[in-house]
Design an enzyme around this catalytic site. Structure first.
Site, mmCIF file in Angstrom:
data_model
loop_
_atom_site.group_PDB
_atom_site.id
_atom_site.type_symbol
_atom_site.label_atom_id
_atom_site.label_comp_id
_atom_site.label_asym_id
_atom_site.label_seq_id
_atom_site.Cartn_x
_atom_site.Cartn_y
_atom_site.Cartn_z
ATOM 1 N N THR A 130 0.821 -1.213 0.000
ATOM 2 C CA THR A 130 0.000 0.000 0.000
ATOM 3 C C THR A 130 0.855 1.263 0.000
ATOM 4 O O THR A 130 1.973 1.263 0.531
ATOM 5 C CB THR A 130 -0.888 -0.008 1.266
ATOM 6 O OG1 THR A 130 -1.422 1.295 1.467
ATOM 7 C CG2 THR A 130 -0.106 -0.382 2.524
ATOM 8 N N ASP A 131 0.283 2.343 -0.515
ATOM 9 C CA ASP A 131 0.986 3.635 -0.464
ATOM 10 C C ASP A 131 1.134 4.143 0.965
ATOM 11 O O ASP A 131 1.918 5.062 1.228
ATOM 12 C CB ASP A 131 0.268 4.674 -1.339
ATOM 13 C CG ASP A 131 -1.191 4.913 -0.978
ATOM 14 O OD1 ASP A 131 -1.667 4.358 0.030
ATOM 15 O OD2 ASP A 131 -1.863 5.662 -1.722
ATOM 16 N N GLU A 132 0.370 3.571 1.915
ATOM 17 C CA GLU A 132 0.430 4.086 3.289
ATOM 18 C C GLU A 132 1.782 3.863 3.946
ATOM 19 O O GLU A 132 2.101 4.497 4.951
ATOM 20 C CB GLU A 132 -0.686 3.466 4.140
ATOM 21 C CG GLU A 132 -2.047 3.827 3.599
ATOM 22 C CD GLU A 132 -3.163 3.770 4.625
ATOM 23 O OE1 GLU A 132 -2.868 3.650 5.826
ATOM 24 O OE2 GLU A 132 -4.326 3.848 4.213
ATOM 25 N N TYR A 155 -1.656 0.064 11.276
ATOM 26 C CA TYR A 155 -1.851 -0.713 10.038
ATOM 27 C C TYR A 155 -0.686 -0.475 9.076
ATOM 28 O O TYR A 155 -0.076 -1.419 8.559
ATOM 29 C CB TYR A 155 -3.177 -0.312 9.362
ATOM 30 C CG TYR A 155 -3.201 -0.641 7.879
ATOM 31 C CD1 TYR A 155 -3.265 -1.964 7.452
ATOM 32 C CD2 TYR A 155 -3.115 0.365 6.915
ATOM 33 C CE1 TYR A 155 -3.240 -2.271 6.083
ATOM 34 C CE2 TYR A 155 -3.094 0.063 5.561
ATOM 35 C CZ TYR A 155 -3.150 -1.256 5.159
ATOM 36 O OH TYR A 155 -3.114 -1.552 3.824
ATOM 37 N N LYS A 159 2.200 -3.092 7.562
ATOM 38 C CA LYS A 159 2.462 -3.347 6.136
ATOM 39 C C LYS A 159 3.925 -3.018 5.810
ATOM 40 O O LYS A 159 4.557 -3.691 4.989
ATOM 41 C CB LYS A 159 1.524 -2.516 5.251
ATOM 42 C CG LYS A 159 0.072 -2.972 5.263
ATOM 43 C CD LYS A 159 -0.133 -4.380 4.705
ATOM 44 C CE LYS A 159 -0.028 -4.453 3.215
ATOM 45 N NZ LYS A 159 -0.363 -5.831 2.712
HETATM 46 O O1 DAU Z 1 -4.123 3.985 0.378
HETATM 47 C C1 DAU Z 1 -4.298 2.584 0.425
HETATM 48 C C2 DAU Z 1 -5.063 2.254 1.670
HETATM 49 O O2 DAU Z 1 -6.355 2.791 1.502
HETATM 50 C C3 DAU Z 1 -5.112 0.777 1.989
HETATM 51 O O3 DAU Z 1 -3.815 0.328 2.280
HETATM 52 C C4 DAU Z 1 -6.005 0.526 3.196
HETATM 53 O O4 DAU Z 1 -6.138 -0.848 3.436
HETATM 54 C C5 DAU Z 1 -7.360 1.129 2.929
HETATM 55 O O5 DAU Z 1 -8.173 0.961 4.061
HETATM 56 C C6 DAU Z 1 -7.232 2.607 2.572
HETATM 57 O O6 DAU Z 1 -6.836 3.393 3.705
HETATM 58 P P1 DAU Z 1 -7.569 4.767 4.067
HETATM 59 O O7 DAU Z 1 -7.387 5.029 5.502
HETATM 60 O O8 DAU Z 1 -7.201 5.844 3.120
HETATM 61 O O9 DAU Z 1 -9.076 4.321 3.704
HETATM 62 P P2 DAU Z 1 -10.478 4.542 4.418
HETATM 63 O O10 DAU Z 1 -11.505 4.004 3.484
HETATM 64 O O11 DAU Z 1 -10.505 4.049 5.816
HETATM 65 O O12 DAU Z 1 -10.587 6.123 4.457
HETATM 66 C C7 DAU Z 1 -10.485 6.913 3.290
HETATM 67 C C8 DAU Z 1 -10.586 8.375 3.690
HETATM 68 O O13 DAU Z 1 -11.912 8.622 4.176
HETATM 69 C C9 DAU Z 1 -9.661 8.758 4.832
HETATM 70 O O14 DAU Z 1 -9.225 10.100 4.660
HETATM 71 C C10 DAU Z 1 -10.542 8.666 6.067
HETATM 72 C C11 DAU Z 1 -11.890 9.083 5.535
HETATM 73 N N1 DAU Z 1 -13.063 8.481 6.220
HETATM 74 C C12 DAU Z 1 -13.100 7.126 6.342
HETATM 75 C C13 DAU Z 1 -14.161 6.503 6.968
HETATM 76 C C14 DAU Z 1 -14.195 5.013 7.132
HETATM 77 C C15 DAU Z 1 -14.096 9.285 6.676
HETATM 78 O O15 DAU Z 1 -14.064 10.546 6.529
HETATM 79 N N2 DAU Z 1 -15.155 8.681 7.295
HETATM 80 C C16 DAU Z 1 -15.230 7.322 7.466
HETATM 81 O O16 DAU Z 1 -16.219 6.850 8.073
#
Ligand code: DAU
Length: 343
Positions: A130-132, A155, A159
């Protein structure tokens, strides 16, 4: 792209990207046999692959990647000659609540699969990352494959641990390993704890859309189908010991994505609800993916606007799939994580 053949072990093939990849291989690479090794945790769902369960080129083994005995046995019994390693705990918010499973599955699990791969002498080990691992960016710039690893969440740290183990197995034992790092994926079968499917299923039910903090965080979005094609390309033609970023260039502000989902579902913007921010929340991710374009000729084909429309439609048509998830463990997680929150 050259055809893939032989037996490919896919770890974590019941998850979101893993299940899309298994289906992609069965469809696009008729000479490949796939063994899917998956523990079926809360995020792994046999329904994700129900349509291919009886395919004669597909075998499912329910097992934990930390179970060294079973992993070695599967490699031998199934004559696996390539591995694509997806199996991982992936949700940042869950890693903030409790990191133990992330270290166990993502770091120790990767070590177990690497060790089994080395002993079995596989001809390719593709580690899906992942880019993270690169950390967070300011308003400009993009991560290249040689950017420093600066993970911010448990997380991302887990990774990163896996990535450096893969690198060490390549350098120390000559394991023909490759690492890919992708940006945020979206597509069918994504577990609705992640941003896009969570926003879609909440919008479809007329529930509030929880936006962390100011909502001005930026993510780069890649359709899972494009990611699968990139992985198959790397598996077929990537160079051992290399890292390939798999990005799309489609950067979006979270609030804009949520607004677009409300528009596509015909719901009002009053559903947008700012909630407490994620601790250590990475502001922006962006990947430079010039290397995979240049060396392997891959480029994304699905733009974000039609891709998002298609995915909203998929969730609209597959409400049985996500309603079943919402009625299980998810409910407790959602309540514990979001319950009663307002900024
Ligand atoms: O960049 C790759 C990564 O993308 C993967 O390695 C991870 O497994 C994957 O979960 C994802 O990580 P993020 O933290 O970017 O994804 P997430 O869907 O949890 O959140 C995306 C963005 O949306 C982040 O800025 C947080 C925000 N968010 C997320 C959730 C779940 C909200 O504002 N509200 C929410 O309820």
């Amino acid at each position: 792209m050259s055809d893939l053949s032989g037996t490919i072990l896919v770890t974590g093939g019941m998850g979101f990207i893993g299940s899309n990849f298994v289906r992609y291989l069965l469809r696009e690479h008729p000479a490949a046999r796939i063994v899917n090794l998956d523990k079926v945790t809360y995020a792994g769902n046999p329904r994700n692959l129900a349509d291919v369960a009886d395919d004669s080129r597909y075998v499912f083994v329910r097992a934990d990647v930390c179970d060294a005995h079973t992993v070695a046995e599967v490699l031998a019994a199934q004559r696996v000659d390539q591995i694509v390693h997806f199996a991982a705990e992936t949700h940042v918010d869950r890693s903030i609540l409790e990191a133990g499973d992330f270290i166990r599955t993502n770091v120790e699990g990767t070590r177990v699969v690497l060790e089994a791969a080395r002993k079995a002498g596989v001809r390719r080990f593709l580690h899906v990352s992942t880019d993270e691992v690169y950390g967070s960016l300011g308003a400009s710039g993009a991560f290249t494959e040689i950017s420093p690893l600066q993970p911010n969440s448990p997380y991302a740290a887990s990774k990163t641990g896996a990535d450096v183990l893969v690198r060490a197995y390549h350098v120390t034992y000559g394991l023909p390993a490759i690492i890919t790092r992708t940006c945020n994926n979206y597509g069918p079968y994504q577990f609705p704890e992640k941003f896009i499917p969570l926003m879609i299923v909440n919008a479809l039910r007329g529930e509030p859309l929880p936006i962390y903090g100011d909502g001005l965080y930026v993510r780069e979005w890649l359709h899972a189908e494009d990611h699968c094609r990139a992985l198959a390309t790397v598996l077929a033609a990537g160079r051992s010991g290399e890292v390939y970023n798999i990005g799309s260039g489609e950067e979006r502000v979270n609030l804009d994505v949520a607004r677009e989902i409300l528009r596509l579902t015909g719901q009002p913007e009053t559903l947008l609800t700012h909630v407490k921010d994620r601790p250590g929340h990475d502001r922006r991710y962006a990947l430079d993916h010039a290397k995979i374009r240049r060396e392997l000729g891959w480029k994304p084909e699905i733009s974000f606007a039609p891709g998002l429309r298609q995915v909203v439609e998929w969730y609209r048509q597959h409400d049985i799939w996500w309603r079943e998830i919402l009625s299980g463990e998810y409910r407790n997680y959602y309540q514990a994580h979001y319950g009663g929150q307002r900024d």
